[in-house]
Write a protein that holds these residues in place. Structure first.
Motif, short mmCIF file in Angstrom:
data_model
loop_
_atom_site.label_atom_id
_atom_site.label_comp_id
_atom_site.label_asym_id
_atom_site.label_seq_id
_atom_site.Cartn_x
_atom_site.Cartn_y
_atom_site.Cartn_z
N VAL A 53 40.22 52.17 41.89
CA VAL A 53 40.49 51.81 40.50
C VAL A 53 41.61 52.69 39.96
N TYR A 55 43.78 53.63 36.95
CA TYR A 55 43.84 53.48 35.48
C TYR A 55 45.01 54.27 34.90
N HIS A 58 47.36 53.15 31.65
CA HIS A 58 46.71 53.03 30.33
C HIS A 58 47.35 53.99 29.35
N LEU A 321 35.76 52.53 32.27
CA LEU A 321 36.26 51.21 31.87
C LEU A 321 35.71 50.80 30.51
N ASP A 406 42.84 43.48 33.32
CA ASP A 406 42.41 43.97 34.63
C ASP A 406 43.11 43.11 35.68
N THR A 470 44.38 47.90 34.16
CA THR A 470 43.62 48.58 35.21
C THR A 470 43.86 47.77 36.47
N TYR A 489 31.23 45.55 36.13
CA TYR A 489 31.41 44.92 34.81
C TYR A 489 30.10 44.95 34.01
N LYS A 492 29.94 48.37 32.56
CA LYS A 492 31.00 48.55 31.56
C LYS A 492 30.54 47.95 30.22
#
Ligand code: F6P
Length: 550
Positions: A53, A55, A58, A321, A406, A470, A489, A492
């Motif tokens: 992942v 990130y 961001h 996330l 995403d 992401t 998810y 999240k």
């Protein structure tokens, strides 16, 4: 944390610190953030299971992340998470535990609801599912006329449809290609018609999936399917037993419908509909991909459950996330969140996440029933790349709205593709990587002008960039990876609901429409006088009746 303090989330010092920080970093550009820190890509990446992942693209700094984690701490995310895993009744408006995590727990686990360990029952149902799926797959389970089952039609809606339908699409390369699977959800008769029109009833198994077994769409479609079956076979009610099974929490209603409860696969009220496809609701999927692959998927879920439960906040991917979503929704006024999978097999993935996220966090009162004064769940949307690139990506790149996205991709194409089709995979993934780069860094006016673009076109061809993404990358799309992605998810969504202090596990908002539809229907069919129709709706009903000659 007392209720009054939670209600004033927007007055908590941690919240205000984030608002202040947002003002301070203003419109800081990702170009600067990357230029200032050559190690940003490696520092802002985490791995959970098979998921890498990234990130780094961001609009965050170390301070942002620290402040977001402080908000999570102050709002008791970890305490609520632990209460969920322990089986406490954190779905307070329905008085229920929230234990989808028990559906993928190993048999040795002990998770109690009202003093009873639920894990043995979970595994008993899994064994029953395995046995049944095995018999259908081998041809041992025969239809009423003695023919083997070649078609499986799942009838359900919402959580009793979206999960298995999505997962079947995702895992098609693992499915028995000699079986035809169809999913019927819409009360529009066209859905059932198209699903069965080319099927032989003698070879067709209907799986009626409904947690409550009272959902009007499902009961209506199941009733019509039964008529179609019996008419097609020229048989009596005794044929139903070989062609209908039920997935439900409601044995009484299943029996009332005429399905032998021996052919019912049970689950429990502590499994929310949108969290249920790894329960008995996944039976159609298990028939398609086989029990071993199904188990691999459950293990993938469990791996991420354990990560969410135990990983330190700095390394906890679902926590991260969830908090990033809060950063954009609450501190950048982002209204929506795009999920853009670069895999054709994930064509129903975002639709599945829409229910997961929007039915969970589409709330405007807090757990104590008071109106929230902060934004809650985003609009979730998206379709697989590269198709979206030729449709709505324009707005993501150059529109006036901030849309965090995403990007999900897989390093290897599925094994089944021929070499020439597999070769297209580089192009697919090149698009994913290029989109992430273009969204983040854009193209400055100077860069555009340097290409000799006429001055009047420069503003049109300039990309501001700074659009956060992401990137989730896995080696291959396997059953385990699908389980990992869904659990990611799920948790999240959990994190966000916990911070916002809303009940992510009820769905009262869908009730009113259901109740009104039941009231309006007699006005359409029988011309009945329905109390309380507003003038607009009454005029529409009258017009409908006139067209139908009633
Ligand atoms: O309409 C909302 C809902 O209750 C969903 O939450 C659920 O997944 C769906 O309807 C189907 O419900 P059931 O499985 O009880 O038929």
């Amino acid at each position: 944390m007392n209720a009054e303090a939670r209600h004033r989330l927007d007055r908590m010092p941690e919240w205000n610190a984030l608002a202040k920080h947002r003002d301070e970093i203003g419109e800081v550009h990702l170009r600067e953030l990357f230029a200032d820190d050559p190690r940003r890509a490696e520092r802002y990446a985490l791995t959970v299971g098979d998921l890498y992942v990234d990130y780094s693209k961001h609009l965050v700094t170390d301070d942002t992340l620290r402040l977001l984690r402080e908000l999570a701490k102050a709002t008791g995310v970890a305490e609520l998470r632990d209460a969920m895993f322990r089986g406490e009744k954190i779905n307070t408006t329905e008085g229920r535990a929230v234990l989808h995590t028990a559906l993928r727990a190993p048999e040795s686990a002990v998770i109690e609801v009202d003093g009873e360990n639920v894990v043995p029952a979970v595994h008993a149902v899994l064994r029953k599912m395995r046995d049944f799926a095995g018999r259908v797959r081998s041809g041992e389970w025969k239809g009423h006329t003695g023919k083997r089952i070649r078609n499986v039609v799942n009838i359900g809606i919402g959580g009793s449809d979206l999960g298995p339908a999505m997962a079947y699409e995702v895992l098609r390369p693992y499915a028995d290609r000699d079986l035809t699977l169809r999913f019927v959800s819409n009360v529009d008769g066209a859905d059932l018609h198209e699903a069965v029109r080319d099927l032989d009833p003698a070879e067709t198994l209907f799986i009626v999936a409904s947690k409550t077994f009272t959902t009007i769409e499902t009961v209506t479609n199941a009733t019509s399917a039964r008529k179609w079956l019996l008419a097609g076979l020229g048989a009596g009610e005794d044929a139903v037993a070989k062609h209908f099974v039920a997935l439900s929490t409601n044995a009484e209603k299943v029996a009332d419908f005429g399905i032998d409860t021996a052919n019912m696969f049970e689950f429990w009220d502590w499994v929310g509909g949108r969290y249920s496809y790894d329960s008995a609701i996944g039976l159609s999927l298990m028939i398609a991909i086989g029990p071993d692959r199904f188990q691999e998927m459950l293990d993938g879920f469990h791996l991420v459950d354990e990560h969410f439960r135990t990983a330190a906040p700095e390394e906890n991917v679902p926590l991260l996330l969830g908090l990033l979503g809060i950063w954009y929704g609450n501190f950048h006024d982002a209204q929506s969140h795009a999920v853009l999978p670069y895999s054709h097999y994930l064509s129903k993935f975002t639709a599945y996440l829409q229910q997961l996220d929007m039915e969970s966090n589409g709330k405007s009162v807090d757990r104590e029933g008071r109106r929230v004064e902060w934004q809650t769940g985003p609009v979730v949307w998206g379709t697989p790349g590269t198709n979206g690139q030729h449709a709505y990506y324009q707005l993501i790149h150059q529109g006036t709205k901030l849309i965090p996205a995403d990007l999900i991709g897989f390093a290897r194409p599925v094994d089944e593709l021929s070499p020439s089709l597999a070769a297209q995979h580089d192009l697919l993934m090149a698009n994913l990587f290029a989109q992430g780069q273009a969204l983040a860094f854009g193209k400055t006016a100077e860069e555009v002008a340097a290409e000799g673009v006429p001055a009047e076109l420069v503003p049109h061809k300039t990309f501001r960039g700074n659009r956060p993404t992401t990137t989730i990358l896995a080696d291959a799309l396997t059953p385990s990876v699908l389980g990992q992605l869904i659990a990611l998810y799920e948790h999240k969504v959990f994190v966000q609901g916990a911070v916002w202090n809303i009940d992510s596990f009820d769905q009262w908002g869908v009730e009113l429409g259901k109740v009104l539809a039941k009231r309006v229907e007699p006005a359409l069919s029988e011309g009945a006088q329905v109390e309380g129709l507003d003038v607009s709706t009454a005029a529409l009903v009258a017009r409908y009746r006139a067209v139908r000659g009633r």
